[in-house]
Motif scaffolding. Structure first.
Motif, short mmCIF file in Angstrom:
data_model
loop_
_atom_site.label_atom_id
_atom_site.label_comp_id
_atom_site.label_asym_id
_atom_site.label_seq_id
_atom_site.Cartn_x
_atom_site.Cartn_y
_atom_site.Cartn_z
N GLU A 245 2.68 6.48 -13.02
CA GLU A 245 2.55 5.60 -11.86
C GLU A 245 3.23 4.26 -12.10
OE1 GLU A 245 -1.02 4.00 -8.95
OE2 GLU A 245 -1.31 5.81 -10.18
N VAL A 246 3.10 3.75 -13.33
CA VAL A 246 3.75 2.47 -13.66
C VAL A 246 5.26 2.58 -13.56
CG1 VAL A 246 4.15 0.80 -15.50
CG2 VAL A 246 1.86 1.71 -15.14
N GLU A 247 5.82 3.69 -14.11
CA GLU A 247 7.27 3.86 -14.09
C GLU A 247 7.80 4.02 -12.67
OE1 GLU A 247 9.37 3.69 -16.47
OE2 GLU A 247 8.00 3.51 -18.17
N VAL A 248 7.11 4.78 -11.84
CA VAL A 248 7.57 4.95 -10.46
C VAL A 248 7.44 3.64 -9.70
CG1 VAL A 248 7.26 6.21 -8.31
CG2 VAL A 248 6.94 7.39 -10.48
N ALA A 249 6.33 2.93 -9.89
CA ALA A 249 6.15 1.64 -9.22
C ALA A 249 7.25 0.67 -9.62
CB ALA A 249 4.78 1.06 -9.57
N ARG A 250 7.64 0.71 -10.88
CA ARG A 250 8.73 -0.16 -11.34
C ARG A 250 10.04 0.23 -10.66
NH1 ARG A 250 9.75 0.07 -17.56
NH2 ARG A 250 7.71 -0.92 -17.55
N ALA A 251 10.30 1.53 -10.56
CA ALA A 251 11.54 1.99 -9.91
C ALA A 251 11.57 1.59 -8.44
CB ALA A 251 11.66 3.51 -10.04
N ILE A 252 10.41 1.67 -7.76
CA ILE A 252 10.34 1.26 -6.35
C ILE A 252 10.62 -0.23 -6.23
CG2 ILE A 252 8.81 1.00 -4.36
CD1 ILE A 252 7.38 3.57 -5.30
N ARG B 211 0.85 -1.20 0.00
CA ARG B 211 0.00 0.00 0.00
C ARG B 211 0.88 1.24 0.00
NH1 ARG B 211 -5.06 1.84 1.96
NH2 ARG B 211 -5.12 4.07 1.53
N ALA B 212 1.92 1.23 0.80
CA ALA B 212 2.83 2.38 0.85
C ALA B 212 3.48 2.62 -0.49
CB ALA B 212 3.89 2.16 1.92
N ALA B 213 3.91 1.54 -1.14
CA ALA B 213 4.55 1.67 -2.45
C ALA B 213 3.59 2.24 -3.48
CB ALA B 213 5.08 0.30 -2.90
N ARG B 214 2.35 1.79 -3.44
CA ARG B 214 1.35 2.29 -4.41
C ARG B 214 1.02 3.75 -4.13
NH1 ARG B 214 1.19 0.02 -8.95
NH2 ARG B 214 -0.54 1.44 -9.30
N ASP B 215 0.87 4.11 -2.86
CA ASP B 215 0.57 5.50 -2.52
C ASP B 215 1.71 6.42 -2.95
OD1 ASP B 215 -1.82 4.73 -1.45
OD2 ASP B 215 -1.19 4.87 0.65
N ALA B 216 2.95 5.96 -2.73
CA ALA B 216 4.11 6.75 -3.14
C ALA B 216 4.16 6.91 -4.65
CB ALA B 216 5.39 6.11 -2.63
N ALA B 217 3.87 5.84 -5.37
CA ALA B 217 3.88 5.90 -6.84
C ALA B 217 2.83 6.87 -7.35
CB ALA B 217 3.66 4.50 -7.41
N ALA B 218 1.65 6.84 -6.73
CA ALA B 218 0.57 7.75 -7.15
C ALA B 218 0.94 9.20 -6.88
CB ALA B 218 -0.73 7.38 -6.43
N ALA B 219 1.55 9.46 -5.71
CA ALA B 219 1.95 10.83 -5.37
C ALA B 219 3.03 11.33 -6.31
CB ALA B 219 2.44 10.88 -3.92
N ALA B 220 4.02 10.47 -6.60
CA ALA B 220 5.10 10.87 -7.49
C ALA B 220 4.58 11.13 -8.89
CB ALA B 220 6.18 9.79 -7.52
N ALA B 221 3.67 10.28 -9.37
CA ALA B 221 3.12 10.45 -10.71
C ALA B 221 2.37 11.77 -10.84
CB ALA B 221 2.20 9.28 -11.05
N ALA B 222 1.81 12.24 -9.73
CA ALA B 222 1.09 13.51 -9.73
C ALA B 222 2.02 14.70 -9.53
CB ALA B 222 0.02 13.50 -8.65
N GLY B 223 3.33 14.43 -9.42
CA GLY B 223 4.30 15.52 -9.26
C GLY B 223 4.57 15.92 -7.84
N ARG B 224 4.03 15.17 -6.86
CA ARG B 224 4.21 15.52 -5.45
C ARG B 224 5.40 14.73 -4.90
NH1 ARG B 224 -1.24 14.28 -5.76
NH2 ARG B 224 -0.99 12.53 -4.28
N SER B 225 6.61 15.17 -5.24
CA SER B 225 7.81 14.40 -4.91
C SER B 225 8.06 14.32 -3.40
CB SER B 225 9.03 15.01 -5.60
OG SER B 225 9.27 16.33 -5.14
N LYS B 226 7.85 15.41 -2.69
CA LYS B 226 8.10 15.40 -1.24
C LYS B 226 7.18 14.42 -0.53
CE LYS B 226 10.15 19.99 -0.53
NZ LYS B 226 10.51 20.17 -1.95
N GLU B 227 5.91 14.39 -0.94
CA GLU B 227 4.96 13.45 -0.34
C GLU B 227 5.38 12.01 -0.63
OE1 GLU B 227 0.34 12.01 -1.00
OE2 GLU B 227 0.89 14.07 -1.50
N ALA B 228 5.78 11.76 -1.87
CA ALA B 228 6.20 10.41 -2.25
C ALA B 228 7.40 9.95 -1.44
CB ALA B 228 6.52 10.36 -3.74
N GLU B 229 8.38 10.83 -1.30
CA GLU B 229 9.58 10.49 -0.54
C GLU B 229 9.26 10.25 0.93
OE1 GLU B 229 12.20 13.70 -1.31
OE2 GLU B 229 12.67 13.07 -3.36
N ALA B 230 8.34 11.05 1.49
CA ALA B 230 7.97 10.89 2.90
C ALA B 230 7.29 9.54 3.13
CB ALA B 230 7.05 12.03 3.33
N VAL B 231 6.40 9.15 2.23
CA VAL B 231 5.71 7.86 2.35
C VAL B 231 6.71 6.71 2.29
CG1 VAL B 231 4.10 6.28 1.21
CG2 VAL B 231 3.52 8.70 1.41
#
Length: 529
Positions: free
Chosen positions: A416-423, A314-334
């Motif tokens: 979201e797919v690309e960030v999820a893959r990177a995670i 769940r954390a990985a998916r939430d981070a991927a969604a935040a990053a895909a939306a351009g919210r890098s700080k939120e993604a990194e915090a998650v």
């Protein structure tokens, strides 16, 4: 926009697989799945030697219609099997007498009226029980275990046919692909990842009693495709066609049902995929994951973990969604909360998160272009210094900056797919098992089709359409090739953008576009070489 990935094997359209997984979960575990569930329970009971439970599943007692047991041929075979099972389990004279009493009271009367050969089969069963005794070779003499698979499949098929229960498209495709793998001994997919129990040996369809049906002949153009798709003999394919009056789709489904799938493993594959792809948080019309969870322990566990937010997925998916939306700080915090230090020690993951922030700024148009450039020249450049392998990604990102001229900015639709893959790569985790297995098996199927090892698959609409929906557009174009064009033309805005970015002539821009098949991004990457 459909997203595809090449984690393993063939390129898979993930949005199509998302929809297929949701539909499969609904058909397996929600309202309307009762008929299929009952038939599978009856099958498993026969396979375990518990024929009485199978009869109860087929009757009204446990949800069956009872209609299939009006077929005296099937009923006799079930009761004969129960007689053999009683004899096999007999541990003394008293147990054996119990088996013989069942034979006299329940089996013998039916043997006289079931069908012409029934009485001979009855006598053979009696002889086997009496001669087997209690020796070490009792199981071999009785042959009870050997008769279970075909009878279990026959009962399940009859119950499905009576109630109109249909196998989900995904499971039908899996059965076909797993049979191909078993036949052609492809070792690309480890057995531990396959939800395969075992295929039954030989035909399990009961003889057809319709006058003239047993001698019906079918052309090879029908028999051979069924033979290849179900990996059976031509004789078995013909018998299946006779049983279903030439209906190739029904004949194929019946033959594919010879393959026993591990139902628990299927549930785990669906639960893992739904978790990794974030399907639990998506709105589904006419479908409830909570309802599916009631019928599948694996989904229940995964859903509970997802909803209380304790799952790492769940954390990985939430981070991927935040990053895909351009919210890098939120993604990194998650990510830091769930996986302390992961972003700091993974330059590629940090790069992808910042790159998504850059692309998000570009969607804001020219007014945010400077901020995007600052990220490219600062954060991304620093990460490239840490990992030189990211240079090609930096070039691709810089090339994408020209798209801001189109107003809405640039969006490749796969954030979201690309960030999820990177995670996943940073964690050392591969793609969902279902995705990997399907990718490899579909690739095997494509190779066999290309080599003409399997023929006429296009006769089976359900099978072909399901497989085709999972193959990405890019993979289809790669297989089919691109249509020839007498003159290669490019959009005027593409030519002008390239001219402006390179301060080049029109002729040079067109020449460069020709060299890269019109791909503007690749043209711009050459600037950084």
């Amino acid at each position: 926009m459909a997203t595809a990935t090449r984690y393993a094997g063939a390129s898979i359209d993930l949005e199509a697989l998302d929809a297929l997984v949701v539909r499969t979960a609904m058909e397996l575990y929600c309202a309307g799945s009762h008929s299929r569930t009952v038939s599978e329970r009856a099958r498993e009971s026969v396979l375990s030697g518990d024929v009485l439970s199978a009869l109860r599943w087929a009757e009204h007692e446990k949800g069956g219609s009872g209609a299939v047991l009006e077929d005296k041929r099937l009923l006799f075979k079930l009761k004969k099997q129960h007689f053999l099972e009683l004899a096999l389990a007999a541990d003394g004279t008293e147990d054996l007498e119990l088996a013989l009493r069942y034979c006299r009271e329940d089996l013998a009367p039916l043997a006289l009226e079931a069908y012409p050969e029934a009485y001979d089969e009855f006598k053979s069963a009696m002889f086997a029980v009496v001669s087997a005794g209690y020796g070490l070779d009792k199981a071999e003499k009785l042959g009870a275990a050997e008769g279970r698979p075909s009878l279990a499949a026959a009962l399940s098929l009859a119950m499905r046919k009576e109630t109109g229960a249909r196998e989900p498209d995904l499971l039908l495709l899996l059965r076909h692909l797993l049979l191909l793998r078993a036949k052609f001994a492809n070792d690309d997919v480890g057995d531990e990842h396959l939800p395969l129990a075992e295929p039954t040996d030989g035909a399990f369809l009961l003889p057809v009693e319709t006058p003239g049906a047993s001698s019906q002949v079918f052309p090879e153009s029908v028999v051979l495709p069924l033979r290849d798709a179900a990996c059976v003999t031509s004789r078995e394919a013909t018998e299946a066609l006779r049983h279903f009056g030439g209906d190739v789709e029904s004949a194929l489904e019946s033959e594919l049902l010879r393959v026993r799938l591990n139902e628990d493993e299927i549930g785990e594959l669906i639960a893992e995929y739904a978790t990794r792809r974030g399907l639990f948080s998506r709105d589904q019309s006419e479908f409830s994951w909570a309802e599916a969870a009631a019928g599948c322990p694996a989904i229940a566990s995964a859903l509970a973990s997802w909803e209380d937010g304790t799952g790492r997925e769940r954390a990985a998916r939430d981070a991927a969604a935040a990053a895909a939306a351009g919210r890098s700080k939120e993604a990194e915090a998650v990510l830091d909360r769930a996986f302390p230090g992961l972003v700091a020690r993974s330059p590629r993951l940090a790069f992808e998160i910042k790159r998504r922030e850059l692309l998000g700024l570009m969607r804001g148009g020219k007014q945010q272009l400077q901020e995007a450039l600052d990220i490219a020249r600062g954060d991304l450049r620093d990460l490239v210094d840490r990992d030189p392998g990211l240079m090609s990604d930096l070039k691709r990102t810089m090339a994408s900056l020209v798209f801001y001229n189109k107003g809405a900015g640039y969006d490749d639709g796969e954030g979201e797919v690309e960030v999820a893959r990177a995670i996943a790569e940073a964690l050392g985790v591969g793609p969902p098992r279902l995705q990997s297995v399907l990718g490899d098996l579909l690739e095997l199927q494509a190779k066999l089709l290309e080599a003409d090892e399997i023929l006429g698959l296009d006769k089976f609409e359900r099978l072909v359409s399901t497989a085709a929906s999972l193959r990405s557009k890019e993979a289809v174009e790669m297989d089919e090739g691109e249509p020839p064009e007498e003159v290669q033309r490019f959009e005027e805005c593409t030519i002008l953008t390239l001219m402006e970015f390179m301060s080049s002539t029109r002729a040079r821009a067109i020449e460069l576009l020709c060299q890269h098949d019109g791909n503007l991004e690749q043209c711009l990457e050459t600037v950084f070489v």
